[in-house]
Motif scaffolding. Sequence first.
Motif, PDB file in Angstrom:
ATOM      1  N   LEU A 102       0.931  -0.735   0.462  1.00  0.00           N
ATOM      2  CA  LEU A 102       0.091   0.163   0.181  1.00  0.00           C
ATOM      3  C   LEU A 102       1.032   1.407   0.378  1.00  0.00           C
ATOM      4  CD1 LEU A 102      -2.267  -1.165   3.093  1.00  0.00           C
ATOM      5  CD2 LEU A 102      -2.780  -0.694   0.764  1.00  0.00           C
ATOM      6  N   ALA A 103       0.291   2.273  -0.637  1.00  0.00           N
ATOM      7  CA  ALA A 103       1.157   3.561  -0.340  1.00  0.00           C
ATOM      8  C   ALA A 103       1.582   3.873   1.160  1.00  0.00           C
ATOM      9  CB  ALA A 103       0.139   4.545  -1.062  1.00  0.00           C
ATOM     10  N   TRP A 104       0.614   3.367   2.094  1.00  0.00           N
ATOM     11  CA  TRP A 104       1.434   4.378   3.161  1.00  0.00           C
ATOM     12  C   TRP A 104       2.203   3.360   4.427  1.00  0.00           C
ATOM     13  CZ3 TRP A 104      -4.022   3.770   1.337  1.00  0.00           C
ATOM     14  CH2 TRP A 104      -4.031   2.573   2.970  1.00  0.00           C
ATOM     15  N   ALA A 105       2.404   2.044   3.572  1.00  0.00           N
ATOM     16  CA  ALA A 105       2.898   0.789   3.677  1.00  0.00           C
ATOM     17  C   ALA A 105       4.616   0.725   3.414  1.00  0.00           C
ATOM     18  CB  ALA A 105       2.417  -0.685   3.746  1.00  0.00           C
ATOM     19  N   SER A 106       5.368   0.165   4.713  1.00  0.00           N
ATOM     20  CA  SER A 106       6.294  -0.467   4.648  1.00  0.00           C
ATOM     21  C   SER A 106       6.564  -1.082   3.835  1.00  0.00           C
ATOM     22  CB  SER A 106       7.481  -0.797   5.309  1.00  0.00           C
ATOM     23  OG  SER A 106       7.599  -0.018   7.312  1.00  0.00           O
ATOM     24  N   GLY A 107       7.960  -1.273   3.247  1.00  0.00           N
ATOM     25  CA  GLY A 107       8.064  -2.477   1.832  1.00  0.00           C
ATOM     26  C   GLY A 107       8.849  -3.876   2.611  1.00  0.00           C
ATOM     27  N   TYR A 108       8.344  -4.604   1.682  1.00  0.00           N
ATOM     28  CA  TYR A 108       8.611  -5.924   1.771  1.00  0.00           C
ATOM     29  C   TYR A 108       9.509  -6.810   0.874  1.00  0.00           C
ATOM     30  CZ  TYR A 108       4.178  -5.677   5.092  1.00  0.00           C
ATOM     31  OH  TYR A 108       3.429  -5.576   6.408  1.00  0.00           O
ATOM     32  N   VAL A 109      10.042  -7.433   0.827  1.00  0.00           N
ATOM     33  CA  VAL A 109      11.584  -8.321   0.981  1.00  0.00           C
ATOM     34  C   VAL A 109      10.414  -9.832  -0.137  1.00  0.00           C
ATOM     35  CG1 VAL A 109      13.432  -9.128   0.513  1.00  0.00           C
ATOM     36  CG2 VAL A 109      13.222  -7.291   1.969  1.00  0.00           C
ATOM     37  N   TYR A 110      10.951  -8.649  -1.344  1.00  0.00           N
ATOM     38  CA  TYR A 110      10.646 -10.769  -1.840  1.00  0.00           C
ATOM     39  C   TYR A 110      11.598 -11.153  -2.908  1.00  0.00           C
ATOM     40  CZ  TYR A 110       6.153  -9.805  -0.530  1.00  0.00           C
ATOM     41  OH  TYR A 110       4.542  -8.989   0.082  1.00  0.00           O
ATOM     42  N   TRP A 111      12.028 -12.766  -2.670  1.00  0.00           N
ATOM     43  CA  TRP A 111      12.959 -13.624  -4.013  1.00  0.00           C
ATOM     44  C   TRP A 111      11.722 -14.641  -4.559  1.00  0.00           C
ATOM     45  CZ3 TRP A 111      17.472 -13.092  -2.372  1.00  0.00           C
ATOM     46  CH2 TRP A 111      18.098 -12.442  -1.772  1.00  0.00           C
ATOM     47  N   GLY A 112      12.482 -14.272  -5.819  1.00  0.00           N
ATOM     48  CA  GLY A 112      11.973 -15.467  -6.187  1.00  0.00           C
ATOM     49  C   GLY A 112      13.393 -17.021  -6.121  1.00  0.00           C
TER      50      GLY A 112
END
Length: 121
Positions: A102-112
């Motif tokens: 979301l615009a106001w949310a922190s980023g999450y890390v994703y992996w392939g």
Amino acid sequence: QVQLVESGGGLVQAGGSLRLSCTASGRFFSINNMAWYRQAPENQRELVARISAGGNTNIAASVKGRFTISRDNAKNTVYQQMNSLKPEDTAVYYCNAVARPLAWASGYVYWGQGTQVTVSS
């Protein structure tokens, strides 16, 4: 949730080239940094190259001058062009992305899931 799907790995002779691609899909507001990591057997995972949403890049010293990273924000895709490949570049290459749900949310890390690159001598 964000899914990262990589492609482009394979077997190549030393001196050859490969191009890796990674496309992000799912529900998210934006993707910040995208990156490529690699992990060789019995080694720790290491950063190869990173690119910000604005196009700023960081390239590991071990591949500088041989690898380049780019992205197409409209396609949510990051690329890694690998030239002058060496046997020591052999590893599983993982795509990495930091995405905000979301615009106001922190980023999450994703992996392939990783793609194997093997360079023969």
